[in-house]
Design a protein around this motif. Structure first.
Motif, PDB file in Angstrom:
ATOM      1  N   SER A  30       0.848  -1.074   0.057  1.00 12.65           N
ATOM      2  CA  SER A  30       0.073  -0.029  -0.141  1.00 12.65           C
ATOM      3  C   SER A  30       0.813   1.293   0.117  1.00 12.65           C
ATOM      4  CB  SER A  30      -0.982   0.177   0.990  1.00 12.65           C
ATOM      5  OG  SER A  30      -0.185   0.405   2.228  1.00 12.65           O
ATOM      6  N   GLN A  34       1.367   5.346  -2.978  1.00 11.72           N
ATOM      7  CA  GLN A  34       1.061   6.693  -2.358  1.00 11.72           C
ATOM      8  C   GLN A  34       1.157   7.829  -3.465  1.00 11.72           C
ATOM      9  OE1 GLN A  34       0.116   7.158   1.152  1.00 11.72           O
ATOM     10  NE2 GLN A  34      -0.351   5.069   0.695  1.00 11.72           N
ATOM     11  N   SER A 103      -4.299   4.101   3.064  1.00  8.20           N
ATOM     12  CA  SER A 103      -4.847   4.478   1.892  1.00  8.20           C
ATOM     13  C   SER A 103      -3.998   5.529   0.806  1.00  8.20           C
ATOM     14  CB  SER A 103      -6.167   5.346   2.059  1.00  8.20           C
ATOM     15  OG  SER A 103      -5.587   6.491   2.785  1.00  8.20           O
ATOM     16  N   GLN A 132     -13.467  -5.591   2.787  1.00 10.75           N
ATOM     17  CA  GLN A 132     -12.457  -4.763   2.399  1.00 10.75           C
ATOM     18  C   GLN A 132     -11.109  -5.646   2.490  1.00 10.75           C
ATOM     19  OE1 GLN A 132     -14.433  -4.017   5.165  1.00 10.75           O
ATOM     20  NE2 GLN A 132     -15.311  -2.148   4.350  1.00 10.75           N
ATOM     21  N   THR A 141      -7.898  -1.009  -5.923  1.00 13.58           N
ATOM     22  CA  THR A 141      -7.644   0.511  -5.625  1.00 13.58           C
ATOM     23  C   THR A 141      -8.858   1.128  -4.903  1.00 13.58           C
ATOM     24  OG1 THR A 141      -8.081   1.237  -7.768  1.00 13.58           O
ATOM     25  CG2 THR A 141      -5.949   0.861  -7.322  1.00 13.58           C
ATOM     26  N   SER A 142     -10.041   0.439  -5.114  1.00 13.84           N
ATOM     27  CA  SER A 142     -11.222   1.270  -4.696  1.00 13.84           C
ATOM     28  C   SER A 142     -11.683   0.642  -3.075  1.00 13.84           C
ATOM     29  CB  SER A 142     -12.458   0.996  -5.564  1.00 13.84           C
ATOM     30  OG  SER A 142     -12.829  -0.447  -5.576  1.00 13.84           O
ATOM     31  N   ASP A 144     -11.264   1.768  -0.132  1.00 12.05           N
ATOM     32  CA  ASP A 144     -11.617   2.784   0.940  1.00 12.05           C
ATOM     33  C   ASP A 144     -13.089   3.184   0.483  1.00 12.05           C
ATOM     34  OD1 ASP A 144      -8.919   3.109   1.540  1.00 12.05           O
ATOM     35  OD2 ASP A 144      -8.756   5.019   0.675  1.00 12.05           O
ATOM     36  N   CYS A 230      -6.354   4.589   7.262  1.00 12.21           N
ATOM     37  CA  CYS A 230      -5.728   3.216   7.035  1.00 12.21           C
ATOM     38  C   CYS A 230      -6.763   2.329   7.500  1.00 12.21           C
ATOM     39  CB  CYS A 230      -4.501   2.865   7.734  1.00 12.21           C
ATOM     40  SG  CYS A 230      -4.514   3.130   9.622  1.00 12.21           S
ATOM     41  N   HIS A 231      -6.756   0.969   6.872  1.00 11.45           N
ATOM     42  CA  HIS A 231      -7.494  -0.190   7.624  1.00 11.45           C
ATOM     43  C   HIS A 231      -6.693  -1.168   8.297  1.00 11.45           C
ATOM     44  CE1 HIS A 231     -10.246   1.117   4.202  1.00 11.45           C
ATOM     45  NE2 HIS A 231     -11.190   0.503   4.908  1.00 11.45           N
TER      46      HIS A 231
END
Length: 451
Positions: A30, A34, A103, A132, A141-142, A144, A230-231
């Motif tokens: 991830s 960026q 993200s 998720q 990429t989606s 979020d 962030c997840h």
């Protein structure tokens, strides 16, 4: 913690890792996506212990300016992060965990705040549900935008409406899973406290509390960025061990910082801590200004009870304690006097005192100003440190004596199910009265009689 030469990097991302290479690989992936230009940041991963499974992780972060450091012996999250701080070149540090999937705009958003804005930036960290995780594993990429009812921010269980209240105690939401701060500020407070060792919990709020104090308790120096997201990746941990560490470490921090701000900290969300703190700040001001709970009027009366117990090491809670006989065994909780090593500005909800270090706790009227949970904690803490607690009503006037007696009788009946209780009253009216509590003996409990 001196920074290495060649300080041309703007942002250092510091990630501790321990037995979670499967998560770290996704996190590094991830960070390769960026929006912040790669030449503006570095990534420092510090492995806590030489455990296998990290062979392919470097490949996932290969395009990054990446340092992968291994400490051969496990030292704990504080020591690992300090090691990363010592190697960091950036003027700003972003702390992530090895299970915090970033993200695409995470780094850019953090760095953007540090031009002339707040000193500490707290990002959003969502728990992850199956949708998720599915999206992340497929490199979508989606991620979020994926909606899942299980995906919430555990810092704000009541929703984003809690954020303004939580920012009144900003150190409570400054988890090192997604928070940025100038490197110089972390160095100024000597970094993370390595006394936490390999235990889990509270080492990051404790650091940011010291930063909060360093910034003259300026809550506006902290901000929360909802879009710095962030997840939290799922991974196995022994939750029972975590909960024990969490409780033990909270006690450790409360002893290190004997302040009302930590005494009222519990397992609830930051917004609840802020609400309690705001309430009790008003309470202690009222007690100090009104002279409520003055110990001098009850001293002759209570002294005979203490002598009967042979109690010489006494904790006094009230006001005007400067009139008490002082000695090695005397500790006070008195907001009307300056704080010191033997006078705490605390309610007694979490006492920075050793188990069984005293003979008795005498609480004059202050206990009547506590809410139900805080009163329960006061009782438990008093019995822990002294075994005997006197709940004193200092001056029950004739028109209020009956009501005061009813209160103590009610408490004696309820607490008598768990403690040995004894109601105490003076011979003269008006005058003091008290309820004495001691740990229950393995006999019938709850009987109360007048002395």
């Amino acid at each position: 913690m001196a920074a290495p030469d060649g300080n041309d990097i703007e942002l250092s991302v510091i990630i501790p890792t321990h037995r979670d290479p499967e998560c770290l690989e996704l996190v590094l992936r991830s960070l390769t996506r960026q929006t912040l230009a790669p030449e503006r940041f570095e990534v420092i991963v510090v492995r806590d212990g030489d455990h296998p499974g990290y062979e392919t992780v470097v490949e996932a972060g290969k395009p990054l300016d990446l340092q992968l450091i291994t400490l051969p012996e496990r030292r704990g999250r504080s020591a690992v992060r300090n090691h990363g701080i010592a190697r960091a070149r950036g003027r700003v540090m972003l702390f992530l965990d090895a299970d915090s999937h970033a993200s695409p705009e995470l780094l850019q958003r953090h760095l953007g705040h540090h031009s002339d804005g707040p000193r500490v930036v707290v990002g959003r960290r969502l728990e992850m549900g199956p949708p998720q995780l599915h999206a992340i594993l497929r490199s979508e990429t989606s991620v979020d935008d994926v909606v899942d009812p299980l995906c919430d921010d555990t810092r704000f269980p009541g929703g984003d409406s809690q954020i303004p209240m939580a920012l009144r105690v900003p150190w409570m939401i400054a988890w090192a899973a997604n928070v940025s701060v100038p490197r110089a500020l972390v160095v100024a407070v000597d970094g993370f406290d390595e006394a936490f060792g390999t235990t889990w919990g509270w080492e990051d709020p404790e650091l940011f509390y010291r930063i909060y104090v360093e910034l003259d308790r300026d809550a506006e120096a902290f901000t929360y960025d909802h879009a710095a997201l962030c997840h939290h990746l799922p991974h196995y941990r022994r939750l029972g061990d975590w909960y024990r560490d969490y409780a033990d470490n909270l006690s450790r921090v409360q002893r290190k910082h004997p302040h009302l701000e930590w005494e009222l900290t519990g397992w609830g969300p930051a917004a609840e801590t802020a609400r309690l703190l705001g309430h009790y700040r008003k309470v202690v001001t009222r007690i100090a200004e009104s002279g409520a709970g003055r110990t001098a009027p009850v001293l002759p009366w209570i002294s005979t009870r203490l002598e009967a117990l042979g109690a010489t090491r006494v904790v006094w809670m009230g006001s005007g304690t400067e009139n008490l006989p002082t000695g090695e065994g005397t500790v006070t909780f008195d907001f009307s006097r300056p704080p010191s090593a033997t006078n705490f500005h605390l309610l007694g909800v979490a006492m920075p005192l050793e188990d069984a270090g005293f003979d008795a706790v005498v609480n004059v009227d202050v206990w009547q100003h506590l809410g139900r949970p805080e009163f329960y904690h006061l009782v438990d803490e008093s019995v822990r440190v002294a075994g005997t607690l006197f709940l004193v009503i200092a001056d029950a006037q004739p028109d209020g004596r009956e009501a005061a007696m009813e209160k103590l009788v009610f408490l004696a009946r309820g607490l008598g199910n768990h403690f040995h209780t004894e109601l105490l009253a003076g011979d003269d009216e008006p005058g003091p009265m008290a309820l004495r509590l001691q740990p229950a003996v393995e006999t019938a409990a709850g009987e109360a009689g007048w002395r």
